[in-house]
Write a protein that holds these residues in place. Structure first.
Motif, short mmCIF file in Angstrom:
data_model
loop_
_atom_site.label_atom_id
_atom_site.label_comp_id
_atom_site.label_asym_id
_atom_site.label_seq_id
_atom_site.Cartn_x
_atom_site.Cartn_y
_atom_site.Cartn_z
N VAL A 15 44.61 42.50 41.93
CA VAL A 15 43.62 41.94 42.84
C VAL A 15 43.98 40.51 43.22
N ALA A 16 44.12 40.28 44.53
CA ALA A 16 44.32 38.93 45.06
C ALA A 16 43.01 38.52 45.73
N VAL A 17 42.34 37.53 45.16
CA VAL A 17 41.07 37.05 45.69
C VAL A 17 41.31 35.70 46.35
N PHE A 18 40.99 35.61 47.63
CA PHE A 18 41.23 34.40 48.41
C PHE A 18 39.93 33.64 48.64
N ASN A 19 40.01 32.32 48.48
CA ASN A 19 38.84 31.47 48.79
C ASN A 19 38.87 31.08 50.27
N GLN A 20 37.92 30.29 50.69
CA GLN A 20 37.80 29.91 52.11
C GLN A 20 38.93 28.99 52.59
N GLN A 21 39.70 28.45 51.65
CA GLN A 21 40.86 27.62 52.02
C GLN A 21 42.14 28.45 52.06
N GLY A 22 42.04 29.75 51.82
CA GLY A 22 43.21 30.62 51.85
C GLY A 22 44.02 30.59 50.58
N GLU A 23 43.45 30.01 49.51
CA GLU A 23 44.13 29.99 48.22
C GLU A 23 43.70 31.21 47.41
N VAL A 24 44.55 31.60 46.47
CA VAL A 24 44.31 32.81 45.68
C VAL A 24 43.90 32.43 44.25
N PHE A 25 43.03 33.26 43.67
CA PHE A 25 42.58 33.07 42.30
C PHE A 25 43.71 33.45 41.34
N ILE A 26 43.97 32.59 40.35
CA ILE A 26 44.85 32.95 39.24
C ILE A 26 44.18 32.56 37.94
N GLY A 27 44.42 33.35 36.92
CA GLY A 27 43.90 33.07 35.60
C GLY A 27 45.05 32.86 34.63
N ARG A 28 44.81 32.00 33.64
CA ARG A 28 45.82 31.79 32.60
C ARG A 28 45.54 32.75 31.45
N ARG A 103 56.88 52.29 30.42
CA ARG A 103 58.04 51.44 30.70
C ARG A 103 57.65 50.21 31.52
N GLY A 104 56.46 50.26 32.11
CA GLY A 104 55.97 49.18 32.96
C GLY A 104 54.74 49.68 33.69
N GLN A 105 54.47 49.06 34.83
CA GLN A 105 53.30 49.44 35.61
C GLN A 105 53.65 49.75 37.05
N ARG A 106 52.87 50.67 37.60
CA ARG A 106 52.89 51.00 39.02
C ARG A 106 51.54 50.54 39.52
N GLN A 107 51.53 49.50 40.37
CA GLN A 107 50.27 48.84 40.75
C GLN A 107 49.94 49.02 42.22
N ARG A 108 48.65 49.26 42.46
CA ARG A 108 48.09 49.27 43.82
C ARG A 108 47.38 47.94 43.98
N TRP A 109 47.78 47.14 44.95
CA TRP A 109 47.23 45.79 45.13
C TRP A 109 46.26 45.73 46.30
N PHE A 110 45.17 44.99 46.08
CA PHE A 110 44.13 44.78 47.08
C PHE A 110 43.90 43.29 47.25
N ALA A 111 43.62 42.88 48.48
CA ALA A 111 43.26 41.49 48.77
C ALA A 111 41.80 41.44 49.19
N PHE A 112 41.07 40.49 48.63
CA PHE A 112 39.65 40.30 48.93
C PHE A 112 39.38 38.86 49.31
N ALA A 113 38.39 38.65 50.14
CA ALA A 113 37.85 37.31 50.40
C ALA A 113 36.72 37.09 49.40
N TRP A 138 41.19 29.18 34.79
CA TRP A 138 41.48 29.72 36.12
C TRP A 138 41.58 28.57 37.10
N ARG A 139 42.17 28.87 38.27
CA ARG A 139 42.25 27.90 39.36
C ARG A 139 42.61 28.62 40.64
N TRP A 140 42.49 27.91 41.75
CA TRP A 140 42.94 28.41 43.05
C TRP A 140 44.36 27.91 43.25
N GLU A 141 45.21 28.74 43.85
CA GLU A 141 46.62 28.39 44.03
C GLU A 141 47.11 28.96 45.36
#
Length: 173
Positions: A15-28, A103-113, A138-141
């Motif tokens: 999941v890529a979550v974008f804020n109003q500045q177009g930055e994406v949420f990341i968590g540590r 062996r790893g992951q097969r991921q389906r990615w979604f982008a959200f506002a 967490w932070r926006w990046e």
């Protein structure tokens, strides 16, 4: 030694979550109990992700995982990556990580506002503490910076995520 070729990929969402500045949420990621390195510089950052339950729709899985990891529910779908994105575990983690089954992951990615208020975000007690915390900060990046912030074995996957969603930050400018 586990034979990589005999192990399947685990089906997951990202999941890529974008804020109003177009930055994406990341968590540590929280440091493992066996790790004494919790410095911000060396701790891996990532976007929310998790497994798809048997029979679960990937979009519903993405919304569930987002809530379970961040407490976020106020989102609007922007895009879905056009293809599954794969990553392989490094040799030293094979047979150990992901319960040793994959062996790893097969991921389906979604982008959200993100349509809520930042006070909604709670990575240390998501769901009011109902779900175990997977992040400790967490932070926006900027989306383009994320491949350099992720653990090395996921870098190529994150480069594909950046490519899939490259136009999204421009929508907010």
């Amino acid at each position: 030694m586990v034979d990589r070729e005999t192990l399947p990929y685990r089906d997951c969402v990202g999941v890529a979550v974008f804020n109003q500045q177009g930055e994406v949420f990341i968590g540590r990621r929280k440091a493992d109990d066996n790790s004494d390195d919790t410095s911000e510089v060396d701790a891996p950052w990532q976007m929310p992700q998790g497994g798809i339950d048997k029979g679960e729709d990937p979009l519903k899985a993405a919304l569930r995982e987002l809530h379970e990891e961040t407490n976020i529910t106020s989102v609007s779908l922007l895009a879905e990556a056009p293809e599954w994105i794969y990553y392989d575990l490094p040799d030293e983690a094979l047979g150990i990580a992901l319960k040793g089954k994959y062996r790893g992951q097969r991921q389906r990615w979604f982008a959200f506002a993100f349509t809520g208020h930042e006070s909604e975000i709670n990575v240390t007690a998501p769901g009011g503490g109902k779900f175990p915390a997977e992040f400790d900060a967490w932070r926006w990046e900027k989306l383009g910076n994320t491949p350099d912030l992720i653990v090395a074995f996921k870098k190529q996957a994150y480069e594909k995520i950046v490519e899939a969603f490259r136009d999204i930050p421009e929508r907010f400018i």
